[in-house]
Design an enzyme around this catalytic site. Structure first.
Site, short mmCIF file in Angstrom:
data_model
loop_
_atom_site.label_atom_id
_atom_site.label_comp_id
_atom_site.label_asym_id
_atom_site.label_seq_id
_atom_site.Cartn_x
_atom_site.Cartn_y
_atom_site.Cartn_z
N TYR A 30 63.38 73.93 60.16
CA TYR A 30 64.25 72.79 59.85
C TYR A 30 63.70 71.51 60.44
CZ TYR A 30 66.19 72.72 64.62
OH TYR A 30 66.34 72.61 65.97
N LYS A 144 59.62 74.55 64.79
CA LYS A 144 61.03 74.14 64.70
C LYS A 144 61.77 75.16 63.84
CE LYS A 144 63.65 69.82 64.61
NZ LYS A 144 64.35 70.04 65.87
N GLU A 176 60.98 71.67 78.52
CA GLU A 176 61.78 70.69 77.76
C GLU A 176 63.24 70.99 78.00
OE1 GLU A 176 61.22 71.13 73.50
OE2 GLU A 176 61.12 73.30 73.66
N LEU A 200 58.67 71.89 71.83
CA LEU A 200 58.62 71.25 70.52
C LEU A 200 57.99 69.86 70.68
CD1 LEU A 200 59.74 71.68 67.55
CD2 LEU A 200 61.38 69.92 68.19
N1 PMP Z 1 62.92 70.05 71.85
C1 PMP Z 1 63.86 70.81 71.23
C2 PMP Z 1 64.00 72.26 71.61
C3 PMP Z 1 64.70 70.22 70.26
O1 PMP Z 1 65.62 70.97 69.64
C4 PMP Z 1 64.56 68.84 69.97
C5 PMP Z 1 65.46 68.16 68.99
N2 PMP Z 1 65.56 68.76 67.77
C6 PMP Z 1 63.57 68.11 70.62
C7 PMP Z 1 62.76 68.76 71.56
C8 PMP Z 1 63.36 66.64 70.33
O2 PMP Z 1 62.67 66.45 69.14
P1 PMP Z 1 62.85 65.12 68.26
O3 PMP Z 1 62.59 63.98 69.17
O4 PMP Z 1 61.87 65.24 67.18
O5 PMP Z 1 64.29 65.13 67.79
#
Ligand code: PMP
Length: 284
Positions: A30, A144, A176, A200
């Site tokens: 996603y 993701k 993270e 991610l």
């Molecule tokens: N890490 C994880 C596990 C996440 O779910 C997200 C947000 N979807 C992020 C980092 C941040 O990614 P982004 O800045 O692309 O939203």
């Protein structure tokens, strides 16, 4: 209004067969794309990360980038608010339950929109609370994937503690958040964990590092230990929906002064300016 497999319809009427592999196995990927004043922000980067996720799970991209752009823009038009959060999902489709990939099924493609609710003035002013936990997820956190049970359980630990996020430590190193990337400020230097299979690659993470580089904010991308995290002057979480949010309490203890710090305030300003410029350029 949502998009499902070629059709636009109200979300209430959208239905997925129970044998969808997204439902049965969490076999899908996603994206979440923020939209400001009806302009998707960093759409190219989100589509490129979608392609990487699809490649990682060996699923052909069911739409070209041009098709994704058209569909996303249509969903933005069909929904009410100026600022939206676009959620899109691709699963391996509907097939008799069997772990191995089915031969020739059509992927399920779903896009929905919800109002984008960036941090409140109060959250930006006082910051939020977080806890730490052991990162017990798999070794492909760079994908993701819709299979988010570990993230769900880890985020619930924060919710149970009345906190906004769970910051994750693997082998004593910061990876993270349960649904965000994490930055730390120590001795005035902005620190971020390096991209790897353990986190991610956030689009917001990338924007923050770009802005630090372009504006002479001292920064370093390197591993961050648990003791550095616990002794940090500032901690931020970043994501497409929460933008940049200061964490001012960690495990019940004040982070630095207990207030959002000066490096956060500077980066927040840079981020707001950058968004405004990006929206202006998109409008032409
Ligand atoms: N890490 C994880 C596990 C996440 O779910 C997200 C947000 N979807 C992020 C980092 C941040 O990614 P982004 O800045 O692309 O939203």
């Amino acid at each position: 209004m949502i998009y499902l497999n070629g059709e636009f319809m109200p979300i209430e009427t959208a239905v997925i067969p129970v044998l969808d592999r997204g439902f049965i196995f969490g076999d899908g990927v996603y994206e979440v794309i923020p939209v400001y004043s009806r302009q998707p922000f960093r759409l190219g980067e989100h589509l490129s990360r979608l392609q990487t996720s699809l490649d990682s799970i060996r699923l052909n991209n069911p739409r070209t980038d041009a098709e994704w752009r058209t569909l996303i823009n249509r969903i933005v038009e069909l929904n009410e608010t100026e600022d939206q959060s676009i959620y899109l999902q691709v699963t391996r489709g509907v097939a008799k339950r069997d772990h191995a990939f089915p031969k020739s099924v059509k992927p399920t493609v779903f896009i929905m929109s919800s109002p984008l609710l960036p941090p409140t003035a109060d959250q930006l002013h006082t910051g939020v609370a977080a806890i730490t936990a052991v990162d017990n997820r798999w070794l492909r956190c760079d994908v993701k994937s819709t299979a988010l049970l570990p993230n769900v359980l880890l985020r619930q630990l924060a919710a149970d503690a009345g906190c906004a996020e769970t910051l994750l430590l693997r082998d004593g190193m910061l990876t993270e958040g349960a649904a965000s990337n994490v930055f730390v400020v120590n001795q005035g230097v902005l620190l971020a964990p390096p991209k790897s299979n353990l986190m991610l690659p956030g689009i917001t993470y990338e924007v923050v590092l770009e802005l630090a580089q372009a504006n002479d904010v001292p920064f370093d991308v390197r591993n961050i230990s648990e003791s550095e995290l616990l002794g940090a002057e500032e901690i931020w979480i970043t994501s497409s929906s929460r933008e940049i949010l200061p964490v001012t309490t960690l495990n019940g203890v004040a982070v630095g002064s207990g207030r959002p710090g000066p490096v956060f305030r500077r980066m927040r300003e840079l981020y707001q300016d950058h968004k405004a410029q990006d929206m202006k350029a998109a409008r032409g």
